[in-house]
Design a protein around this motif. Sequence first.
Motif, mmCIF file in Angstrom:
data_model
loop_
_atom_site.group_PDB
_atom_site.id
_atom_site.type_symbol
_atom_site.label_atom_id
_atom_site.label_comp_id
_atom_site.label_asym_id
_atom_site.label_seq_id
_atom_site.Cartn_x
_atom_site.Cartn_y
_atom_site.Cartn_z
ATOM 1 N N PRO A 222 0.801 -1.223 0.000
ATOM 2 C CA PRO A 222 0.000 0.000 0.000
ATOM 3 C C PRO A 222 0.835 1.275 0.000
ATOM 4 N N ILE A 223 0.309 2.284 -0.671
ATOM 5 C CA ILE A 223 0.786 3.667 -0.555
ATOM 6 C C ILE A 223 -0.366 4.437 0.081
ATOM 7 N N VAL A 224 -0.071 5.214 1.135
ATOM 8 C CA VAL A 224 -1.108 5.706 2.047
ATOM 9 C C VAL A 224 -1.119 7.231 2.111
ATOM 10 N N TRP A 225 -2.343 7.787 2.073
ATOM 11 C CA TRP A 225 -2.561 9.219 2.244
ATOM 12 C C TRP A 225 -3.587 9.432 3.363
ATOM 13 N N ARG A 226 -3.686 10.646 3.835
ATOM 14 C CA ARG A 226 -4.730 10.995 4.797
ATOM 15 C C ARG A 226 -6.102 10.914 4.123
ATOM 16 N N MET A 227 -7.117 10.552 4.889
ATOM 17 C CA MET A 227 -8.463 10.401 4.345
ATOM 18 C C MET A 227 -8.966 11.685 3.691
ATOM 19 N N HIS A 254 -10.300 2.504 2.001
ATOM 20 C CA HIS A 254 -10.531 3.524 3.014
ATOM 21 C C HIS A 254 -10.690 2.820 4.366
ATOM 22 N N ARG A 255 -10.004 3.316 5.388
ATOM 23 C CA ARG A 255 -10.070 2.684 6.702
ATOM 24 C C ARG A 255 -9.349 3.562 7.724
ATOM 25 N N ARG A 256 -9.310 3.119 8.947
ATOM 26 C CA ARG A 256 -8.400 3.706 9.933
ATOM 27 C C ARG A 256 -7.126 2.874 9.936
ATOM 28 N N ALA A 257 -5.993 3.531 9.993
ATOM 29 C CA ALA A 257 -4.720 2.817 9.912
ATOM 30 C C ALA A 257 -4.625 1.805 11.047
ATOM 31 N N PRO A 258 -4.309 0.550 10.748
ATOM 32 C CA PRO A 258 -4.274 -0.470 11.787
ATOM 33 C C PRO A 258 -3.063 -0.328 12.697
ATOM 34 N N ALA A 259 -3.210 -0.796 13.901
ATOM 35 C CA ALA A 259 -2.105 -0.776 14.878
ATOM 36 C C ALA A 259 -1.279 -2.041 14.702
ATOM 37 N N PHE A 262 4.163 -2.678 11.044
ATOM 38 C CA PHE A 262 4.714 -1.987 9.883
ATOM 39 C C PHE A 262 4.083 -0.605 9.649
ATOM 40 N N VAL A 263 3.137 -0.199 10.498
ATOM 41 C CA VAL A 263 2.557 1.144 10.433
ATOM 42 C C VAL A 263 3.092 1.967 11.595
ATOM 43 N N PRO A 264 3.669 3.151 11.340
ATOM 44 C CA PRO A 264 4.193 3.969 12.434
ATOM 45 C C PRO A 264 3.131 4.263 13.489
ATOM 46 N N ALA A 265 3.543 4.296 14.744
ATOM 47 C CA ALA A 265 2.609 4.460 15.863
ATOM 48 C C ALA A 265 1.788 5.730 15.742
ATOM 49 N N GLU A 266 2.371 6.797 15.182
ATOM 50 C CA GLU A 266 1.638 8.060 15.094
ATOM 51 C C GLU A 266 0.469 7.984 14.105
ATOM 52 N N LEU A 267 0.442 6.962 13.251
ATOM 53 C CA LEU A 267 -0.666 6.805 12.306
ATOM 54 C C LEU A 267 -1.744 5.849 12.813
ATOM 55 N N HIS A 268 -1.469 5.108 13.880
ATOM 56 C CA HIS A 268 -2.434 4.125 14.356
ATOM 57 C C HIS A 268 -3.788 4.785 14.644
ATOM 58 N N GLY A 269 -4.820 4.280 13.993
ATOM 59 C CA GLY A 269 -6.168 4.808 14.202
ATOM 60 C C GLY A 269 -6.515 6.012 13.358
ATOM 61 N N ALA A 270 -5.571 6.540 12.604
ATOM 62 C CA ALA A 270 -5.835 7.725 11.786
ATOM 63 C C ALA A 270 -6.651 7.348 10.555
ATOM 64 N N PRO A 271 -7.636 8.166 10.161
ATOM 65 C CA PRO A 271 -8.387 7.893 8.925
ATOM 66 C C PRO A 271 -7.473 8.056 7.707
ATOM 67 N N VAL A 272 -7.380 7.009 6.898
ATOM 68 C CA VAL A 272 -6.476 7.031 5.754
ATOM 69 C C VAL A 272 -7.168 6.443 4.532
ATOM 70 N N VAL A 273 -6.586 6.741 3.379
ATOM 71 C CA VAL A 273 -6.977 6.105 2.124
ATOM 72 C C VAL A 273 -5.690 5.593 1.493
ATOM 73 N N MET A 274 -5.734 4.392 0.956
ATOM 74 C CA MET A 274 -4.522 3.805 0.383
ATOM 75 C C MET A 274 -4.815 3.179 -0.969
ATOM 76 N N VAL A 275 -3.818 3.185 -1.812
ATOM 77 C CA VAL A 275 -3.856 2.409 -3.043
ATOM 78 C C VAL A 275 -2.939 1.221 -2.826
ATOM 79 N N VAL A 276 -3.522 0.040 -2.835
ATOM 80 C CA VAL A 276 -2.756 -1.195 -2.684
ATOM 81 C C VAL A 276 -2.499 -1.730 -4.081
ATOM 82 N N ALA A 277 -1.220 -1.921 -4.404
ATOM 83 C CA ALA A 277 -0.836 -2.342 -5.746
ATOM 84 C C ALA A 277 -0.175 -3.704 -5.700
ATOM 85 N N CYS A 278 -0.406 -4.482 -6.753
ATOM 86 C CA CYS A 278 0.352 -5.721 -6.966
ATOM 87 C C CYS A 278 0.796 -5.745 -8.422
ATOM 88 N N TRP A 279 2.098 -5.567 -8.627
ATOM 89 C CA TRP A 279 2.679 -5.615 -9.964
ATOM 90 C C TRP A 279 3.343 -6.981 -10.119
#
Length: 469
Positions: A222-227, A254-259, A262-279
């Motif tokens: 995933p590549i992650v941005w704020r919601m 779209h979700r809240r960043a999981p705890a 591999f997710v920094p602690a400061e993002l845990h629970g933050a509303p985010v949107v991500m594009v998950v890619a598989c090449w």
Amino acid sequence: MNEPTNTTIARTDLRQLRRVFRGRLLGPGDPGYDEGRRVWNGSIDRRPGLIAYCTDNADVIEALRFATGRGAEVAVRSGGHSFPGQSLSEGGVVIDLSGMKRLRVDPDTRTARVQAGVLLGELDTATQVFGLAVPAGIVTHTGLAGLTLGGGIGWLMRKYGLTIDQLTAVEMVTAGGEVVRADASENSELFWAVRGGGGNFGIVTEFEFRLNPVGPMVLAGPIVWRMADSARLLRFYRDWISASPDDLTTAVVHRRAPAVDFVPAELHGAPVVMVVACWAGAIDEGERFLAPLRRFGRPVLDLCAPQPFTRFQAMFDPSFPHGRWYYFKSRDVDVLTDEVIDLTADHATRFTSALTAFPIFQRGGALARVGEDDTAFSGRLSGHTFNINATCATEEGFAQERAWARGFWSDLAPHESGAYVNFLMEEGAERVRAAYGPAKYDRLAAIKRSVDPDNVFHLNQNIPPAPAG
């Protein structure tokens, strides 16, 4: 048609069954029964009259005869991931295939024979030893059988198609207790039906698949941005994927960043949107194609990197563990129009559970190049699949989250181009008919009449047998 009933299983009847059944039989009060009646979706709470853990086709036949001979409702379970819990019967007989795990891979012919109890992660582990894979799902503890029979979308579908597009044959037990093979030349109508028609036509005990070269390293994650960036990101994403080669499959989540680690602690629970890619092609080509996405806006986290395909396939397992309370709604749409994007960004701000997440899967590629009438699966030309997941740890807050999912789903209705049957819940007969379309539904109902005229296998997204004559 004789309607099945939920019955009390007599001890004398069980003694008769035990004389011919080699697997384990569990009824109410037996040690392990309460654990045995649990399925992945924790909101499902049913008490079968009997759970029959089958070891082979003979056990399946005996359990089926036992159930139908007593007018008991039949449920079939392999991985137990059915969203609405259709792998359990209240008071009936559960024919459990989870112990049937034989898996044989032939790297020379690039084929695999896989029994119905195999999970996706087990299949990936066996095939990736040879750099091969079957396109199948996004969570490794999903059962292969149910996923396949409904179609099978996943991270490799744009490169190689659906899981059913790799299927070359099945072995199955019919409602009459007969073991049959279905492929392109033998029982070809039945083979057409099981590729997307779900468990309506019998109990598939073994699958034969064509394998495809994959990895073992892929560029994925995933590549992650704020919601708050959701609408702007979705508009960029819509244009960016228009040039996607088949090597790329993506999903917007779209979700809240999981705890998780591999997710920094400061993002845990933050509303985010991500594009998950598989090449799934050459890594350097993937890096070049993904570069504009990485540069868009201000990502707060970028975990898209070369990694083993098996590791990526398991990345989202922690988000969908057994026992949580799940409720799903789904629609396909052709295009992410401005209106669809705006209502998506709006509804993404309305859910309250820290566990809720909804992916929007990118379709197209190889999936769309198979003829619409070649299999029972419908909607191959749809551009995206919305899988609106309302999730809570327990019953607390579940009704509110479920209402959110239903509201979002209703607002998407004017834009729908189809529906994926594996993502349906309790919508009922008309929704099932609409998912296949009139012509396919009628063909499926005719096949159902020929192989299961009494609708023994009705705990599924059911297609009742067509009336005789």
